[in-house]
Design a protein around this motif. Sequence first.
Motif, short mmCIF file in Angstrom:
data_model
loop_
_atom_site.label_atom_id
_atom_site.label_comp_id
_atom_site.label_asym_id
_atom_site.label_seq_id
_atom_site.Cartn_x
_atom_site.Cartn_y
_atom_site.Cartn_z
N LEU A 147 109.20 -48.05 51.88
CA LEU A 147 110.20 -48.57 50.96
C LEU A 147 109.82 -49.93 50.41
O LEU A 147 110.36 -50.36 49.38
N GLY A 148 108.91 -50.61 51.07
CA GLY A 148 108.44 -51.89 50.54
C GLY A 148 107.76 -51.77 49.19
O GLY A 148 107.71 -52.74 48.42
N GLY A 194 115.36 -50.34 46.34
CA GLY A 194 114.54 -50.31 47.55
C GLY A 194 115.15 -51.12 48.68
O GLY A 194 115.15 -50.69 49.84
N ALA A 195 115.68 -52.30 48.35
CA ALA A 195 116.31 -53.15 49.37
C ALA A 195 117.53 -52.45 49.95
O ALA A 195 117.77 -52.50 51.17
N LEU A 196 118.30 -51.78 49.10
CA LEU A 196 119.48 -51.06 49.59
C LEU A 196 119.09 -49.93 50.54
O LEU A 196 119.74 -49.71 51.57
N LEU A 197 118.02 -49.23 50.22
CA LEU A 197 117.57 -48.14 51.09
C LEU A 197 117.13 -48.67 52.46
O LEU A 197 117.38 -48.02 53.48
N VAL A 198 116.48 -49.84 52.49
CA VAL A 198 116.09 -50.43 53.77
C VAL A 198 117.32 -50.75 54.61
O VAL A 198 117.37 -50.48 55.81
N VAL A 199 118.34 -51.32 53.96
CA VAL A 199 119.58 -51.66 54.66
C VAL A 199 120.25 -50.40 55.19
O VAL A 199 120.70 -50.35 56.35
N LEU A 200 120.32 -49.38 54.36
CA LEU A 200 120.96 -48.13 54.78
C LEU A 200 120.21 -47.49 55.94
O LEU A 200 120.84 -46.95 56.87
#
Length: 225
Positions: free
Chosen positions: A172-173, A191-197
């Motif tokens: 995801l980075g 991408g940042a939202l997917l990391v958080v999720l």
Amino acid sequence: MNWLNWLSDFFTDPDHLSGPDSIVHRVSEHLLLSGAALLFAALLAVPLGLLIGYTGRGVTVVTALAGAARALPTLGLVTLAVLLAGVGDTAVLVPLVALAAPPLLVAAVEGVRGTDPDVRDAARGIGLTHPQVLWQVCLPSAAPTLLAGFRTATVQVIATATVAAYVGLGGLGRYVIDGLATRKYAVTVGGALLVVLLAVVAQLFFALLARFALPPGVRAQQRPR
């Protein structure tokens, strides 16, 4: 709001629905990288932590080293690993393992040390060997603490595995780094939202595991604490 439009653009982009840059593909890469780091960290840290916790030798040193390891700059370790080993999975796995190992090591040590000494003595009194006491008595008692250590390590690794994009790897980075480089902020935010999720899902997974997978006796023992 702009970020809502960005998220809509990100999740409806055809490139993110299928192909090598799809969300499913990037999440799979991220999970594989994170899982490999956690596996290597567990193989290194958990047996050592169980042994140290059982014998009581080196606890102070372990605590000090674990605290120092948590302060290591991940991006700096990635850069050093690239210089030493070249661009590849090793350049990312080394710092991720270094990040995941300390909480697992401390959790294993503290979990075993938290076993009731009277229970350990009783186990020895009925003829169990030291390895049997460790695996049959101490390890079940340490399971909740170990799960907490795995939860902490997993969330940290998932959040930090985005650095793989700095050395050209996937995960995801790629969305975060590539989005910033090309000023496609919708990609960065998505991408940042997917990391958080993904981190939240990991938290929920370990919470459910602690609730339903632990033996009833261990769960009952934890409630008064």
